[in-house]
Each structure stands twice: as structure tokens, then as C-alpha cells.
Design a protein around this motif. Structure first.
Motif, short mmCIF file in Angstrom:
data_model
loop_
_atom_site.label_atom_id
_atom_site.label_comp_id
_atom_site.label_asym_id
_atom_site.label_seq_id
_atom_site.Cartn_x
_atom_site.Cartn_y
_atom_site.Cartn_z
N GLU A 205 0.64 -0.90 -0.11
CA GLU A 205 -0.07 0.19 -0.08
C GLU A 205 0.71 1.52 0.58
OE1 GLU A 205 -3.85 -0.44 2.26
OE2 GLU A 205 -2.37 -2.19 3.53
N THR A 206 0.68 2.10 -1.35
CA THR A 206 1.33 3.47 -1.17
C THR A 206 0.36 4.36 -0.52
OG1 THR A 206 0.72 3.14 -3.10
CG2 THR A 206 2.79 2.02 -2.71
N PRO A 207 1.17 5.70 -0.81
CA PRO A 207 0.64 7.05 0.22
C PRO A 207 -0.69 7.08 -1.19
CG PRO A 207 2.96 7.17 0.48
CD PRO A 207 2.81 5.71 -0.33
N TYR A 233 -1.99 16.49 -1.09
CA TYR A 233 -3.02 16.17 -2.55
C TYR A 233 -3.62 14.33 -2.27
CZ TYR A 233 -1.06 19.91 -5.19
OH TYR A 233 -0.39 21.67 -5.70
N LEU A 234 -4.55 14.39 -2.66
CA LEU A 234 -5.17 13.04 -3.14
C LEU A 234 -3.98 12.01 -3.83
CD1 LEU A 234 -6.66 14.03 -0.77
CD2 LEU A 234 -8.32 13.07 -1.87
N ARG A 235 -3.99 10.80 -4.08
CA ARG A 235 -3.01 10.41 -5.51
C ARG A 235 -3.89 10.53 -6.38
NH1 ARG A 235 -2.13 4.44 -3.61
NH2 ARG A 235 -3.70 3.71 -4.32
N ILE A 236 -3.14 10.52 -7.57
CA ILE A 236 -4.67 10.42 -9.14
C ILE A 236 -3.72 8.96 -9.07
CG2 ILE A 236 -4.88 12.76 -9.57
CD1 ILE A 236 -2.22 12.53 -11.60
N ALA A 237 -2.55 8.67 -9.03
CA ALA A 237 -2.03 7.42 -9.80
C ALA A 237 -0.77 6.85 -8.67
CB ALA A 237 -1.13 7.34 -10.55
N PRO A 238 -1.06 5.45 -8.18
CA PRO A 238 0.57 5.12 -7.17
C PRO A 238 1.47 4.67 -7.81
CG PRO A 238 -0.99 3.21 -8.18
CD PRO A 238 -1.40 4.19 -8.31
N GLU A 239 1.23 4.96 -9.37
CA GLU A 239 2.94 4.96 -10.29
C GLU A 239 3.87 5.34 -9.28
OE1 GLU A 239 2.20 4.91 -14.32
OE2 GLU A 239 4.21 4.99 -14.56
N LEU A 240 4.26 6.07 -9.27
CA LEU A 240 5.90 6.73 -8.69
C LEU A 240 6.66 5.92 -7.81
CD1 LEU A 240 5.84 10.40 -9.73
CD2 LEU A 240 5.67 8.42 -11.32
N PHE A 241 5.09 5.60 -6.80
CA PHE A 241 5.99 4.65 -5.50
C PHE A 241 6.11 3.65 -5.99
CE2 PHE A 241 4.28 8.76 -3.42
CZ PHE A 241 4.75 8.82 -2.01
#
Length: 502
Positions: A205-207, A233-241
Motif C-alpha cells: 500500500e502506497t500513500p 494532494y489525494l493521489r491520482i495514481a500510485p505509479e511513482l511509489f
RNA sequence: GCGCCUCUAGCUCAAUUGGCAGAGCAGCUGACUCUUAAUCAGCGGGUUCUGGGUUCGAGUCCCAGGGGGCGUACCA
């Protein structure tokens, strides 16, 4: 005023039926009974009773005593013999019979006086099949399990669209398809998780709260954190994490969780939606394509029993076998009867857009954007079968690796199912120097007014500079997969979709 | 965001040209020991989404606002 007087003043404004039910609750409690007991007898599930006694002939009785519990959905009172139909959470229904001879005058009168449609109750008695053929519990005792203070809607008519989403719990009581959808979604997500776990992926689980919204092109929701006095910001994607996790050595990783995008709402877009993202070190967009097809076909098998699924309108949709593949430039060239390549100048693409009456936000006019607009118009809008669309222009894909042999395009596919985009995958860009240049290009686009261009994320670049192994990555809309498997709209696939306050 | 449609009893829906606001289910009272949306007799139940306006009279027409649906644009 006393509390009792306040309560009295409030209740006199209520509709008649609610006043009646409140009065029944009060009367039951005043008489020393319980309207909301902590426990009632329940020895058997309704479905178990129905399955175990299916063999009974009409009129046949057993001496087997069971206790069942459920919501009262029908009551038929024929004087000294009453019938109640109980429904449990699966929607299974079982008839309970209460006779003067078996429960006695006092308890039969209490049943008639106290129990309304919508209440939960428990009944204990022998299992029989009624003379008219209904498997029934022939009660010797019964107990109210929970008093409903509001009436059920008419169960024989469809609820209005608005009531369905505003009061989903009522929808779930009344409509079998609503119950099935919740269960199908659970089964589908379980299937995806099991498919990925069985292939050695681990779930992390990422931020959700991020200092910078990245990993996709979308407008974010903004919130404020008091402790640090900063906006988040509420995340728009988990990609970077997730990619940082790959850098850290979690070679096969995935996450199924919510994304938030502050954009339009329609039958295929919700401001919060669930996404699966998966990354595989030493994979590429081809390995992700196989993975994606396999887990989707597995989910179809687990939810629908077949990779050929039956949709809500009764039509069939075939997800089995290998899926079609085409390239963006190849299919567009074919549709136009004119060769389009990454070298085709913006001016030529602009003329083609004008000819097709496609209007593009002037702040976002570039080669890639125009090619994608043309492709959607001439090819994408006509796709119905499951299709991998491959090899996109570089401008619109800042996190994707350049194609290994073709200049100006990147190793990315989008999966179209029933005409909408279900999933996307890349051979991930892992060169931190090129990644920085891509971010800088995005920054120039933002400066020109593109409000969806990605921001430069130093923290992510630092991670990349520690060397991310070659990897394939994939993202898939969970809600959309359920839409694809069932043919429902997105608000039907989300149990409690956001609704405007009344 | 724009366009079209829609909002009436707890629920689902009627209401003619602008002329007493109705039905089915649900509810209440009574009858009925095998009913399946039970049946039969009787009785209640309304801020017609909100606020203005036109009119002798508005659920109905006009204006403004709100909710919902569909289409369209952006986005997955």
C-alpha cells in the motif's frame, strides 16, 4: 422540554407509517420486551435449510427443529395461521408458518401486532413442506430481532435510479442484481489478487496523501494537513511509489486501491475509482500484456464461469483466447489511407483534425496529442473486440521507455474492451537522465497552459538515480473491469458512489 | 461546463384545455388454520422539490434556484 417531549414533538411531524412503527417499538419495550435484542436464536442459514430439505414432498413434515433469522419481506395473515417470508443477506428466502396451535394465542397476537415488513426476526420450529409446496419452518416460537422504523419500498417495482444510489442498503434489500454486483466485485478482486499472488507478486500500500500528485495526467483533489501546515494532494495514481518499491528490490509488486481525480463524472468516470497497478522487474510491455490478459480471463472465469461473459442487456462478450493487436500509427494510417508517422508535421495533423471536425485545446496542440485525437476518432471509437493498441507517441507518455527500434514512439499499449480503455502498460522508462528531460518537457507544456501536464518530481528522480531495473508496468481500472464483465455503468459497480448532497 | 428530459402519499406512478389531487402496493380496524404481490369489508395518509410571478383559480403556464437521468466536452 424534556427529552420525551422533544421526541414526541419530532415524531408528530413524521409520516403515519413511521409514527406507527415508533409506537410499536415503544410499546414492545414498555411491556418489558426487546425491540433490538443482542441475540436471537439462529442455528441454520436459510440456504442450508432449503438445500437440506429440498427432497420433502408437499405436505410432508419432519421432526427436525431449526432456528432461522432474516428480514421479513412478506406477511400473509389468514387468522389463526400466519405466513412470513424471511430474507437473509444472500437474498435467499424461507417461509415461516405461525399457527395458533403451535405458538399459542398470546404469541400469535403479538406477532400480528408487533411485526412489520422490513423487521428482522428469528423463528424456531420443525422443517416442513407446506401443502402448497413451500419449504417452511413451522414455528413453535419466534422473536423480534430488530424493529424497522421505516417501511420497505414496494418490492415488485424498480426503485428509482436516485433511491438506488442514495440508499444503496434499500437497493441491496430489494434488488437481486444489486446484491449480485457486490458479490461479483468481491469475487473479481479476490481473483485478481490470487492470480497475482500465484505469480509471485506481492501487494503493498502506497500513500494516498501525497505532497505532489504524479504518475498520471489528471487534475487532483487538494487537502490541507494541519500538523505540517502544508497542502497535500489525494493521489491520482500510485505509479511513482510503486516504482520506488521496484528500485528497492520488490521485483514483482502490485497495489489495488483508490485513485482520486478531480474531473468529470459520467457513466464511465467517478471521482474516486479503484485501480490495479502491477510492476515486474525484468519484464516489458509484452510480458505485461500476457499477464493482463491472463488475470482478466481468470477474473471472468471466477465471476462469470466463462471467458465469454453475458452482459446486463443479455448480449455476450468474448474475452477468450488471444486478443487483437494493432499499432497506433499503423491503424491510423490504414483508416486514413495516408501514411502517418512520428515525423508527420504538426501542421499536417492539424489539417486532418480540421477536416474531421476535431477541436483540440490550443494549449495542448502537439504531435502526440493530435495523433491520439485522430486515432480515437478514426479507430478507437470503432473498436469493440478486446484489442491491444500499441506504440504511442512520446509526448503523451512521459513515463514510458522509447521504443527499442522505432524513433519517436514509446513502448506502451492501451487495452480497449467494449470500446473503452480498460488497462494500459509500459516498458517503464528507467533512465533517470531521460526521465528528467521528459519532466522538463512536461513543465514546458504546463507553462503553455496544459493543466494536466506532469510536475517534475525530484524525489522520484532521486530514486531512479539509484537504478531501477528494466521493468514492465500495468494499470487497470477495477470498476471498469467489472463494467466489462457485467455491462453495468460505473455507479452500479461502486456500492456507495458519491452523490450530491440533497 | 453546455443541451434536453424529469421531480406528485412510505414506494412505484396517474391527474384531459389552467377548474374538487387519484390508483396499486404499504399502513390502520375487522374477518379468515395452507397463504405465495393471499383474499374480503371498511378507514386514514399530500409543503405536488424550493422561492417568486401570471390568473377568479396553478401539480399543470412563466422566471430563478436545487436534486436526479440522458446526451455532449475533458479524463480512466
Amino acid at each position: 422540554m424534556t427529552d420525551a417531549q422533544n421526541a414526541e414533538a419530532e415524531t408528530t411531524d413524521l409520516p403515519e407509517q413511521m409514527q406507527v412503527r415508533r409506537a410499536k417499538r415503544d410499546r414492545i419495550i414498555a411491556a418489558g420486551g426487546e425491540a433490538y435484542p443482542v441475540h436471537v436464536k439462529r442455528t441454520h442459514e436459510i440456504a442450508d435449510v432449503k438445500a437440506s430439505y429440498e427432497h420433502l414432498e408437499a405436505g410432508e413434515e419432519t421432526q427436525d427443529v431449526v432456528s432461522v433469522a432474516g428480514r421479513v419481506v412478506f406477511v400473509r395473515n389468514t387468522g389463526k395461521l400466519c405466513f412470513a417470508t424471511l430474507q437473509d443477506g444472500t437474498g435467499e428466502r424461507l417461509q415461516v408458518m405461525l399457527s395458533l396451535a403451535e405458538v399459542g394465542e398470546e404469541r400469535l397476537d403479538a406477532f400480528k401486532a408487533d411485526v412489520d415488513l422490513g423487521d428482522h426476526m428469528s423463528a424456531t420450529g420443525r422443517v416442513i413442506r407446506s401443502r402448497r409446496g413451500e419449504i417452511s419452518v413451522f414455528a413453535t416460537e419466534w422473536a423480534l430481532a430488530a424493529k424497522a422504523l421505516r417501511p420497505l419500498p414496494t418490492l415488485h417495482k424498480d426503485l428509482s435510479e436516485e433511491s438506488r444510489v442514495r440508499q444503496r442498503y434499500v437497493d441491496l434489500i430489494a434488488r437481486p442484481l444489486a446484491r449480485d454486483t457486490v458479490r461479483n466485485r468481491s469475487r473479481m478482486v479476490q481473483s485478481l489478487r490470487e492470480s497475482l499472488h500465484s505469480r509471485g507478486f506481492i501487494e503493498i500500500e502506497t500513500p494516498m496523501l501525497q505532497t505532489q500528485a504524479g504518475g498520471a495526467a489528471a487534475r487532483p483533489f487538494i487537502t490541507h494537513m494541519n500538523a505540517f501546515d502544508i497542502d497535500l494532494y489525494l493521489r491520482i495514481a500510485p505509479e511513482l511509489f510503486l516504482k520506488k518499491a521496484v528500485v528497492g528490490g520488490i521485483e514483482k509488486v502490485f497495489e489495488i486501491n483508490r485513485n482520486f481525480r478531480n474531473e468529470g463524472v459520467d457513466s464511465s468516470h467517478s471521482p474516486e475509482f479503484s485501480m490495479l497497478e502491477a510492476y515486474e522487474a525484468y519484464g516489458d510491455y509484452d510480458t505485461m500484456g500476457n499477464l493482463t490478459r491472463e488475470i482478466i480471463q481468470g477474473a471472468a472465469e471466477d465471476v462469470c464461469g466463462s471467458a465469454v461473459v453475458t452482459l446486463a442487456d443479455g448480449s455476450e462478450y468474448d474475452l477468450s483466447g488471444k486478443w487483437e493487436e494493432l499499432t497506433v500509427y499503423g491503424s491510423l494510417s490504414e483508416a486514413l489511407g495516408q501514411e502517418i508517422t512520428p515525423e508527420t508535421p504538426v501542421e499536417a495533423l492539424d489539417r486532418l483534425c480540421d477536416a474531421a471536425e476535431i477541436s483540440v485545446d490550443p494549449a495542448r496542440v502537439n504531435h502526440g496529442k493530435l495523433v491520439e485525437e485522430l486515432w480515437e476518432h478514426y479507430v478507437g471509437d470503432h473498436l469493440t473486440q478486446p484489442t491491444f493498441v500499441r506504440d504511442y507517441p512520446v509526448e503523451t507518455s512521459p513515463l514510458t521507455r522509447d521504443h527499442r527500434t522505432k524513433d519517436g514512439i514509446v513502448e506502451k499499449w492501451d487495452l480497449y474492451v467494449r470500446g473503452f480503455e480498460l488497462a494500459t502498460a509500459y516498458s517503464e522508462l528507467v533512465d533517470p537522465v531521460i526521465q528528467r528531460a521528459r519532466f522538463e518537457q512536461q513543465a514546458r507544456m504546463a507553462a503553455q497552459g496544459d493543466d494536466e501536464a506532469m510536475g517534475l518530481d525530484e524525489d522520484f528522480l532521486t530514486a531512479m538515480e539509484h537504478a531501477m531495473p528494466p521493468a514492465g508496468g500495468m494499470g487497470m481500472g477495477i470498476d471498469r473491469l467489472l463494467m466489462a464483465l457485467t455491462g453495468l455503468g460505473i455507479r452500479e459497480t461502486i456500492t456507495f458512489p458519491l452523490v450530491k448532497p440533497e
